[in-house]
Design a protein around this motif. Structure first.
Motif, PDB file in Angstrom:
ATOM      1  N   ALA A   1      79.068   1.834  83.938  1.00 41.28           N
ATOM      2  CA  ALA A   1      77.723   1.573  85.510  1.00 41.28           C
ATOM      3  C   ALA A   1      76.800   2.489  85.344  1.00 41.28           C
ATOM      4  CB  ALA A   1      78.847   1.820  86.322  1.00 41.28           C
ATOM      5  N   MET A   2      76.639   3.549  85.163  1.00 43.03           N
ATOM      6  CA  MET A   2      75.520   4.078  85.349  1.00 43.03           C
ATOM      7  C   MET A   2      74.169   3.535  84.421  1.00 43.03           C
ATOM      8  SD  MET A   2      75.323   8.211  83.658  1.00 43.03           S
ATOM      9  CE  MET A   2      73.475   8.479  82.516  1.00 43.03           C
ATOM     10  N   ASN A   3      74.958   3.325  82.849  1.00 39.59           N
ATOM     11  CA  ASN A   3      73.906   3.137  81.935  1.00 39.59           C
ATOM     12  C   ASN A   3      73.372   1.818  81.926  1.00 39.59           C
ATOM     13  OD1 ASN A   3      74.083   5.342  80.580  1.00 39.59           O
ATOM     14  ND2 ASN A   3      75.773   5.045  79.137  1.00 39.59           N
ATOM     15  N   LEU A   4      74.723   0.848  83.258  1.00 38.07           N
ATOM     16  CA  LEU A   4      73.476  -0.057  83.289  1.00 38.07           C
ATOM     17  C   LEU A   4      73.080  -0.163  84.385  1.00 38.07           C
ATOM     18  CD1 LEU A   4      76.842  -2.618  83.108  1.00 38.07           C
ATOM     19  CD2 LEU A   4      75.464  -3.133  81.377  1.00 38.07           C
ATOM     20  N   HIS A   5      73.080   0.861  84.851  1.00 35.81           N
ATOM     21  CA  HIS A   5      71.862   0.580  86.442  1.00 35.81           C
ATOM     22  C   HIS A   5      70.715   1.079  85.189  1.00 35.81           C
ATOM     23  CE1 HIS A   5      70.425   2.135  90.257  1.00 35.81           C
ATOM     24  NE2 HIS A   5      70.225   2.701  89.712  1.00 35.81           N
ATOM     25  N   ASN A   6      70.840   2.413  85.185  1.00 35.83           N
ATOM     26  CA  ASN A   6      69.153   2.693  84.354  1.00 35.83           C
ATOM     27  C   ASN A   6      68.506   1.794  83.995  1.00 35.83           C
ATOM     28  OD1 ASN A   6      70.237   5.073  85.609  1.00 35.83           O
ATOM     29  ND2 ASN A   6      71.093   6.190  83.640  1.00 35.83           N
ATOM     30  N   ASN A   7      69.396   1.189  83.045  1.00 35.40           N
ATOM     31  CA  ASN A   7      68.811   0.134  81.553  1.00 35.40           C
ATOM     32  C   ASN A   7      68.500  -0.942  82.511  1.00 35.40           C
ATOM     33  OD1 ASN A   7      70.203   0.986  79.012  1.00 35.40           O
ATOM     34  ND2 ASN A   7      71.226  -0.928  79.606  1.00 35.40           N
TER      35      ASN A   7
ATOM     36  N   ILE B   1      67.382  12.248  70.568  1.00 37.32           N
ATOM     37  CA  ILE B   1      66.727  10.756  70.060  1.00 37.32           C
ATOM     38  C   ILE B   1      66.961  10.728  68.432  1.00 37.32           C
ATOM     39  CG2 ILE B   1      64.380  10.936  70.783  1.00 37.32           C
ATOM     40  CD1 ILE B   1      64.969   8.103  72.038  1.00 37.32           C
ATOM     41  N   ARG B   2      66.125  11.677  67.992  1.00 42.45           N
ATOM     42  CA  ARG B   2      65.319  11.539  66.692  1.00 42.45           C
ATOM     43  C   ARG B   2      67.148  10.704  65.808  1.00 42.45           C
ATOM     44  NH1 ARG B   2      63.037  17.829  65.556  1.00 42.45           N
ATOM     45  NH2 ARG B   2      61.335  17.370  67.245  1.00 42.45           N
ATOM     46  N   ARG B   3      67.878  11.400  66.167  1.00 41.49           N
ATOM     47  CA  ARG B   3      68.960  10.481  65.233  1.00 41.49           C
ATOM     48  C   ARG B   3      69.685   9.517  65.935  1.00 41.49           C
ATOM     49  NH1 ARG B   3      70.911  15.872  66.314  1.00 41.49           N
ATOM     50  NH2 ARG B   3      72.170  14.935  67.462  1.00 41.49           N
ATOM     51  N   ALA B   4      69.365   8.857  67.172  1.00 49.20           N
ATOM     52  CA  ALA B   4      69.458   7.386  67.476  1.00 49.20           C
ATOM     53  C   ALA B   4      69.385   6.147  66.240  1.00 49.20           C
ATOM     54  CB  ALA B   4      68.482   6.255  68.678  1.00 49.20           C
ATOM     55  N   PRO B   5      70.806   5.855  66.351  1.00 46.33           N
ATOM     56  CA  PRO B   5      71.596   5.105  67.829  1.00 46.33           C
ATOM     57  C   PRO B   5      72.668   5.947  67.586  1.00 46.33           C
ATOM     58  CG  PRO B   5      71.959   3.667  66.621  1.00 46.33           C
ATOM     59  CD  PRO B   5      70.862   4.362  65.772  1.00 46.33           C
ATOM     60  N   SER B   6      73.149   7.713  66.888  1.00 43.83           N
ATOM     61  CA  SER B   6      73.860   8.311  66.352  1.00 43.83           C
ATOM     62  C   SER B   6      73.469   9.332  68.169  1.00 43.83           C
ATOM     63  CB  SER B   6      74.077   8.688  64.960  1.00 43.83           C
ATOM     64  OG  SER B   6      74.421   7.673  64.300  1.00 43.83           O
ATOM     65  N   PHE B   7      73.768   9.136  69.037  1.00 45.24           N
ATOM     66  CA  PHE B   7      72.750   9.981  69.897  1.00 45.24           C
ATOM     67  C   PHE B   7      73.662  11.810  69.684  1.00 45.24           C
ATOM     68  CE2 PHE B   7      71.615   6.938  72.698  1.00 45.24           C
ATOM     69  CZ  PHE B   7      70.036   6.705  71.988  1.00 45.24           C
ATOM     70  N   GLY B   8      73.093  12.598  70.259  1.00 45.20           N
ATOM     71  CA  GLY B   8      73.988  13.631  70.380  1.00 45.20           C
ATOM     72  C   GLY B   8      74.953  14.009  71.957  1.00 45.20           C
ATOM     73  N   PRO B   9      75.664  15.298  72.041  1.00 46.76           N
ATOM     74  CA  PRO B   9      76.510  15.218  73.258  1.00 46.76           C
ATOM     75  C   PRO B   9      76.052  15.215  74.594  1.00 46.76           C
ATOM     76  CG  PRO B   9      77.264  16.867  71.171  1.00 46.76           C
ATOM     77  CD  PRO B   9      75.662  16.041  70.588  1.00 46.76           C
ATOM     78  N   ASP B  10      74.805  15.150  73.971  1.00 45.63           N
ATOM     79  CA  ASP B  10      73.716  15.735  75.633  1.00 45.63           C
ATOM     80  C   ASP B  10      73.628  13.842  75.669  1.00 45.63           C
ATOM     81  OD1 ASP B  10      72.009  14.755  73.654  1.00 45.63           O
ATOM     82  OD2 ASP B  10      70.170  16.008  74.486  1.00 45.63           O
ATOM     83  N   LEU B  11      73.212  13.095  74.875  1.00 42.62           N
ATOM     84  CA  LEU B  11      73.006  11.555  75.624  1.00 42.62           C
ATOM     85  C   LEU B  11      73.880  10.831  75.039  1.00 42.62           C
ATOM     86  CD1 LEU B  11      69.895  11.439  73.388  1.00 42.62           C
ATOM     87  CD2 LEU B  11      70.375  11.919  75.998  1.00 42.62           C
ATOM     88  N   ARG B  12      75.336  10.725  75.215  1.00 49.15           N
ATOM     89  CA  ARG B  12      76.397  10.506  75.443  1.00 49.15           C
ATOM     90  C   ARG B  12      77.458  10.599  76.556  1.00 49.15           C
ATOM     91  NH1 ARG B  12      77.364  12.236  69.822  1.00 49.15           N
ATOM     92  NH2 ARG B  12      79.506  13.009  71.082  1.00 49.15           N
ATOM     93  N   LYS B  13      77.261  11.884  77.276  1.00 51.14           N
ATOM     94  CA  LYS B  13      78.043  11.931  78.203  1.00 51.14           C
ATOM     95  C   LYS B  13      77.632  11.825  79.710  1.00 51.14           C
ATOM     96  CE  LYS B  13      80.100  15.314  75.070  1.00 51.14           C
ATOM     97  NZ  LYS B  13      80.596  16.609  75.281  1.00 51.14           N
ATOM     98  N   GLY B  14      76.117  11.181  79.642  1.00 53.92           N
ATOM     99  CA  GLY B  14      76.576  10.606  81.407  1.00 53.92           C
ATOM    100  C   GLY B  14      75.219  11.961  81.834  1.00 53.92           C
ATOM    101  N   THR B  15      74.408  12.523  81.273  1.00 57.90           N
ATOM    102  CA  THR B  15      73.585  13.558  81.722  1.00 57.90           C
ATOM    103  C   THR B  15      72.321  12.793  82.030  1.00 57.90           C
ATOM    104  OG1 THR B  15      72.219  13.551  79.490  1.00 57.90           O
ATOM    105  CG2 THR B  15      73.902  15.241  79.710  1.00 57.90           C
ATOM    106  N   ARG B  16      71.278  13.792  82.814  1.00 56.93           N
ATOM    107  CA  ARG B  16      70.240  13.167  83.445  1.00 56.93           C
ATOM    108  C   ARG B  16      68.761  12.648  82.626  1.00 56.93           C
ATOM    109  NH1 ARG B  16      67.104  15.140  87.518  1.00 56.93           N
ATOM    110  NH2 ARG B  16      69.149  16.817  88.079  1.00 56.93           N
ATOM    111  N   GLU B  17      69.486  12.969  80.893  1.00 55.74           N
ATOM    112  CA  GLU B  17      68.486  12.988  79.924  1.00 55.74           C
ATOM    113  C   GLU B  17      69.156  11.772  78.931  1.00 55.74           C
ATOM    114  OE1 GLU B  17      68.030  17.283  80.947  1.00 55.74           O
ATOM    115  OE2 GLU B  17      69.587  16.052  80.699  1.00 55.74           O
TER     116      GLU B  17
END
Length: 333
Positions: free
Chosen positions: A158-164, A64-80
């Motif tokens: 849809a996933m991101n809207l739900h988690n928001n 998350i340190r590079r936000a809003p330029s997220f890494g692959p683990d935060l761009r692909k619909g993971t639990r994180e």
């Protein structure tokens, strides 16, 4: 607000739950420049609280340190990704609601006086966090980019809207309630002779963001893997496995499995756990066995300086000596 360039910079610094900025979000930012200080505060809090909440786990929110330029683990619909989106959405709502109460924003003020009858020994007063305004503006800011077809797949949006929404739900109340007046903590200030607290003035305030993050971490650990498919006339997020209970509005959901975060893998967004400090005696996630992924650990000795032999002197100060001692530390191989 100052020079327009400064306002634009604040817009660029502001963290929504979006992965990248879109034109409609910039327009919203420019229409609400006075809110940008709250958005920036929410961005910093999201980063700090996320890393603190996961400090003892393999994934320690370093991506998350590079936000809003997220890494692959935060761009692909993971639990994180689910956790980060939920926390960011909660943080934006939280920051705006408290900014209203502190008088920082000209378009809002304290929350309305609660409708419930005050209990014995206290009265409603003070300045409550304006959760209604925080939810209204916070959801518009965080959700607007995710409604664009330019940002990710339909399933990911849809996933991101739900988690928001789940993050805001968590921020509204740790019991998952939907009635705003029931979702806030009652906070009070005492009045009376010599602090007797014969009368208390109380108001409704949001829980600390760290508390919200801790509750969201529990939901992260119990997150449901979903797929996006037709249910009746429209697509919905439904559990991937048929024997899993239906998704509720407070659940965190994800689409793909996460890497194990044991070894560095830039393509997956994993930085690995090598050289991470671990706890030799713990059997939890911070223990050397789990955190080091079975690779073992190295031990070293460190000298620390501490205050010791402190004495209270009348009146009114404390004098301490400085003591040195050696402690053993452990880091993952």
């Amino acid at each position: 607000m100052g020079h327009p360039t400064a306002a634009v910079l604040l817009c660029q610094l502001g963290l929504s739950a979006a992965i990248q900025w879109l034109p409609d979000q910039f327009q919203m930012c420019r229409r609400n420049l006075e809110v940008m200080h709250s958005i920036v505060r929410a961005a910093r809090q999201t980063k700090d609280v996320c890393q603190k909440t996961f400090a003892d786990m393999r994934w320690n929110c370093s991506s998350i340190r590079r936000a809003p330029s997220f890494g692959p683990d935060l761009r692909k619909g993971t639990r994180e990704s689910a956790f980060v989106f939920a926390l960011a959405a909660a943080a934006v709502t939280h920051a705006i609601a408290q900014a209203c109460a502190s008088g920082e924003l000209p378009l809002c003020s304290c929350a309305s006086i609660p409708s419930e009858v005050p209990g014995p020994g206290f009265r409603w007063g003070g300045c409550g966090d304006n959760l209604h305004y925080g939810l209204q503006l916070g959801s518009a800011f965080a959700d607007s980019p995710l409604k664009s077809s330019k940002l990710g797949t339909q399933a990911l949006r849809a996933m991101n809207l739900h988690n928001n929404a789940a993050g805001r739900q968590e921020g509204m109340g740790r019991q998952g309630g939907t009635v705003l007046s029931d979702s806030l903590d009652t906070k009070c200030k005492c009045h009376g002779v010599s602090g007797s607290c014969s009368v208390k003035t109380c108001w409704k305030g949001l829980p600390d963001l760290g508390e919200i993050a801790s509750d969201l971490k529990s939901r992260y650990l119990a997150a449901i893997k979903v797929t996006h498919r037709l249910v009746g006339p429209r697509k919905q997020l439904v559990p991937k496995e048929t024997d899993v209970r239906p998704v509720t509005e407070t659940d965190l959901v994800y689409l793909i499995n996460s890497p194990d975060y044991c070894t560095p893998n830039p393509q997956l967004g994993s930085v690995g756990t090598q050289d991470r400090p671990c706890n030799k005696t713990s059997v939890g996630s911070d223990g050397c066995n789990l955190l080091c992924c079975g690779r073992g650990y190295n031990a070293y000795t460190e000298e620390v300086v501490e205050r010791c032999h402190c004495k209270y002197h009348w009146c009114c100060y404390v004098v301490c000596k400085k003591c040195r001692r050696k402690v053993e530390r452990y880091v993952c191989k």
